[in-house]
Every structure is written in C-alpha cells, then in structure tokens.
Design an enzyme around this catalytic site. Sequence first.
Site, mmCIF file in Angstrom:
data_model
loop_
_atom_site.group_PDB
_atom_site.id
_atom_site.type_symbol
_atom_site.label_atom_id
_atom_site.label_comp_id
_atom_site.label_asym_id
_atom_site.label_seq_id
_atom_site.Cartn_x
_atom_site.Cartn_y
_atom_site.Cartn_z
ATOM 1 N N ARG A 155 0.702 -1.207 -0.037
ATOM 2 C CA ARG A 155 0.015 0.134 -0.046
ATOM 3 C C ARG A 155 0.740 1.209 0.031
ATOM 4 N NH1 ARG A 155 -2.491 -3.737 -0.884
ATOM 5 N NH2 ARG A 155 -4.161 -4.807 0.328
ATOM 6 N N SER A 233 -11.545 1.698 3.764
ATOM 7 C CA SER A 233 -10.925 1.145 5.168
ATOM 8 C C SER A 233 -10.032 2.506 5.564
ATOM 9 C CB SER A 233 -9.754 0.445 4.694
ATOM 10 O OG SER A 233 -9.992 -0.798 4.147
ATOM 11 N N GLU A 331 -5.288 5.561 6.410
ATOM 12 C CA GLU A 331 -5.182 5.450 5.028
ATOM 13 C C GLU A 331 -5.407 6.400 4.185
ATOM 14 O OE1 GLU A 331 -5.955 1.232 3.248
ATOM 15 O OE2 GLU A 331 -7.310 2.592 2.014
HETATM 16 P P1 NAP Z 1 -9.258 -8.744 6.856
HETATM 17 O O1 NAP Z 1 -10.043 -10.050 6.992
HETATM 18 O O2 NAP Z 1 -9.666 -7.792 7.918
HETATM 19 O O3 NAP Z 1 -7.864 -9.080 6.714
HETATM 20 C C1 NAP Z 1 -7.164 -8.312 6.172
HETATM 21 C C2 NAP Z 1 -5.658 -8.484 6.477
HETATM 22 O O4 NAP Z 1 -5.191 -9.879 6.632
HETATM 23 C C3 NAP Z 1 -4.674 -7.830 5.630
HETATM 24 O O5 NAP Z 1 -3.648 -7.480 6.240
HETATM 25 C C4 NAP Z 1 -4.465 -9.104 4.504
HETATM 26 O O6 NAP Z 1 -3.418 -8.887 3.628
HETATM 27 C C5 NAP Z 1 -4.219 -10.041 5.444
HETATM 28 N N1 NAP Z 1 -4.565 -11.332 4.887
HETATM 29 C C6 NAP Z 1 -5.748 -12.003 4.985
HETATM 30 N N2 NAP Z 1 -5.586 -13.245 4.267
HETATM 31 C C7 NAP Z 1 -4.217 -13.467 3.682
HETATM 32 C C8 NAP Z 1 -3.744 -14.320 3.202
HETATM 33 N N3 NAP Z 1 -4.195 -15.493 2.387
HETATM 34 N N4 NAP Z 1 -2.362 -13.657 2.504
HETATM 35 C C9 NAP Z 1 -1.958 -12.729 3.012
HETATM 36 N N5 NAP Z 1 -2.474 -11.875 3.915
HETATM 37 C C10 NAP Z 1 -3.597 -12.134 4.065
HETATM 38 O O7 NAP Z 1 -9.676 -7.891 5.437
HETATM 39 P P2 NAP Z 1 -10.454 -6.754 4.896
HETATM 40 O O8 NAP Z 1 -10.218 -5.763 5.568
HETATM 41 O O9 NAP Z 1 -12.119 -7.076 4.859
HETATM 42 O O10 NAP Z 1 -10.114 -6.526 3.503
HETATM 43 C C11 NAP Z 1 -10.344 -7.502 2.524
HETATM 44 C C12 NAP Z 1 -9.020 -7.289 1.574
HETATM 45 O O11 NAP Z 1 -9.327 -6.041 0.905
HETATM 46 C C13 NAP Z 1 -7.751 -7.163 1.987
HETATM 47 O O12 NAP Z 1 -7.039 -7.815 1.024
HETATM 48 C C14 NAP Z 1 -7.343 -5.620 2.053
HETATM 49 O O13 NAP Z 1 -6.042 -5.463 2.027
HETATM 50 C C15 NAP Z 1 -8.260 -5.233 0.846
HETATM 51 N N6 NAP Z 1 -8.370 -3.749 0.969
HETATM 52 C C16 NAP Z 1 -7.677 -3.045 0.566
HETATM 53 C C17 NAP Z 1 -7.832 -1.610 0.504
HETATM 54 C C18 NAP Z 1 -6.875 -0.805 -0.293
HETATM 55 O O14 NAP Z 1 -6.058 -1.000 -1.012
HETATM 56 N N7 NAP Z 1 -6.979 0.595 0.073
HETATM 57 C C19 NAP Z 1 -9.148 -0.936 1.231
HETATM 58 C C20 NAP Z 1 -10.087 -2.076 1.549
HETATM 59 C C21 NAP Z 1 -9.559 -3.216 1.697
HETATM 60 P P3 NAP Z 1 -3.529 -7.796 2.370
HETATM 61 O O15 NAP Z 1 -3.776 -6.463 2.754
HETATM 62 O O16 NAP Z 1 -2.126 -7.914 1.712
HETATM 63 O O17 NAP Z 1 -4.533 -8.455 1.468
#
Ligand code: NAP
Length: 339
Positions: A155, A233, A331
């Site tokens: 990010r 987020s 963020e």
């Molecule tokens: P969450 O269940 O709260 O968990 C997110 C965290 O767990 C992140 O750090 C994610 O890494 C990590 N994670 C979970 N499974 C993983 C795997 N198999 N391998 C590696 N890392 C893993 O999730 P959430 O908040 O609902 O978000 C869902 C997804 O949407 C996530 O990938 C999150 O990063 C993404 N998201 C991104 C943004 C953005 O870019 N601004 C905004 C909202 C949500 P990662 O972050 O590397 O995936």
Amino acid sequence: MQLADLTTLGLGGPAADVVEARTERELVDAVRSLDAAGTPLLVLGGGSNLVVADEGFPGTVVRVLTAGVDHQGHATVAVQAGEDWDGVAGRLVADGLAGVECLSGIPGSTGATPVQNVGAYGQELSQTCSRVRALDRSTGEVVELTAADCAFGYRHSRFKAERDRWVVLEVRLSLTDGPLSAPIAYAELARALDVEVGASAPLVDVREAVLSLRRSKGMVVDAADPDSRSAGSFFTNPVLDADALTALRGRVPGGVVPAYPGDGGWKVSAAWLIERAGLAKGDLEGPVGLSTKHVLALVNRGGGTTEDLVRAARVVRDAVRDRLGVVLVPEPVLVGVEL
Ligand code: NAP
C-alpha cells in the site's frame, strides 16, 4: 463548490476554485500554471480516499476527468488517470484479460491506484503495472516511470512518499490473456469461489465473488448502501516487526494473533485489532461512527462533519493503542486535518 459533493464521505468544506481537466494536456497545463503562480493545489480523482477539513481547501482543486483506455498490443493497456478504476477492471475481465480481477469494486480513479499500490484479496497493482506516466511538478516535465522507478511496497509507492511531487497521468498494465485468473492466494476469496487456495477460477467468477465480498462489507460505493458513505478502510493494516508481534501476542488473551508475512514484517488485520480493542460494527454514537458491516470503515451517517469524523477516528486509534499497543495509521489523504 463544496468538497463534500466530491468525496465519497460526503464531507469537506468549500474549495476556493475548481478546475476540470478532461485531457492530459489540460491537466498538465493546469498544474504547471498553478504551480508557476504558487497557488495551493489539490489534485482530485474519485474522492474516495480523501478527508477534507470543514474549513475547506484554500486553493484550487484540479479534477482529473481524463478518459481513454488504449490497447497497446498483446494484453497491454494504457489507461488515462481519470478513468473510473472499477469500470476499467470490469472491461478487462470482460475482454478476458487477467491480472486485476481481484481489484474489482475498489472505488476511485485509475490515477489513484499506483499511489497506494492498491491491493485486495491477494492481488496488488504492482503485479501488473509496468509503467506510469506522470507529471513531475519539481521540474514541470512529463516522465515515464518504470515499475522499479515507482518503488512499490505494501500500500505504498514513490507517489505516496513524494505526494506533492507527482501527478499520475496514465497507468500502463501488462496483463495475461486467458479466461482464468491467476492462482487464488486469499483464503476468504477461495472459500467464496469454492476452490482451493492456489487454484484458478474463471475471471468473471472471481470478479463477481470479490464484488459480493466487498458489498457484504459495505466496501462498494452504492447510493443504496448507507455504510458505503465512507472512505473505505480508514486505517491501513499494520506491518509489525517480530518484537512488536511478540508484544502484541502478550497483550491478547490466549496469545493468538493472525499475522501474515510480507513487506519485511508481519501484516495484521486492522479490523481484527479494532474488534480486539473492544469496538464492534455499528459502534460509536453520533453522526459519524463505525460501519454496521465492517469496523474498519468510518461512516458519515448523515449530517456529520469532518470534525465528527476525526473525533471518531481518534476514539478507534486510541482504543487500539491503549489496549494493544499498536498505533493505527489512517489510510486516506488528510487535507487540512490531523488525527
Ligand atoms: P481482513 O479480514 O480484516 O484482513 C486483512 C488483513 O489480513 C490484511 O493485512 C491482509 O493482507 C491479511 N490477509 C488475509 N488473508 C491473507 C492471505 N491469505 N495472505 C496474505 N495476507 C492475508 O480483510 P478486510 O479488511 O475485509 O479486507 C479484505 C481485502 O481487501 C484485503 O486484501 C485488504 O487489504 C483489501 N482492501 C484494500 C484496500 C486498499 O487497498 N485501500 C481497502 C480495503 C480493503 P492484504 O492487505 O495484503 O490483503
């Protein structure tokens, strides 16, 4: 014009002036002449990752409304910064091009995607972004940056590290031709698709599964979903070093913390931390509070102000810091406000 009308949070006071740039030339000329005049400048894409003070912005807002998706040979596309990102992701999936299907439903413009190297469900932009054309405000020149020049991290990117220096003009993506996705790396998505982690699935199915997961968390901007009146987020998922992770384990009953290796440390879910700190979906009274679908989003429930949002964000940040010793970092881009 009120910036509240241009942000997904529906918050933010007036801009002194607003300029709309519909072509790359208009965008470059507008930024160059404002910089030459020393006018404070806010470059605005989709307004989905932006928190603006109630007092507004005392300068010129340049709205990036450039358009165009140029297919440059086999599976390579050059996308203008003002293109709506999810529209692009949808078209690429429909064209049978793999590489950004897990990035479906992310709100905002294409030009914003390299800035924080958007990522979700096991995919991130840096895996397919081969070049970025940008205006370097320090010289006034338009330059082509290779992926290495962009210094992508979790990010993060050079555009985020040097935010005032760059205006992203065009993003080039090198995709894979074929009806199947890359191997699914994210357990929650694999479960939704009913495949094993590491298996592939049809691109269209992956896009639908991601959209449905995001909708269930209020993370798809939709006028019919009050939980989506947010900046997505609000905090980044922290990356902890080994000592910080050990300290966190010591503060959690049972000592079990889900953590994923990456980016030189251990990623921990910010949402998990917020819940462990005692907050739940829908919490915090007042016009701004936690989404009823995901504790990581702060929602303008109606009639809120940026001051209300900042107050709510501090409650969340302080709860996680005081109970778990981890300092969450916001963020969105904050303009005229501090947490
Ligand atoms: P969450 O269940 O709260 O968990 C997110 C965290 O767990 C992140 O750090 C994610 O890494 C990590 N994670 C979970 N499974 C993983 C795997 N198999 N391998 C590696 N890392 C893993 O999730 P959430 O908040 O609902 O978000 C869902 C997804 O949407 C996530 O990938 C999150 O990063 C993404 N998201 C991104 C943004 C953005 O870019 N601004 C905004 C909202 C949500 P990662 O972050 O590397 O995936």
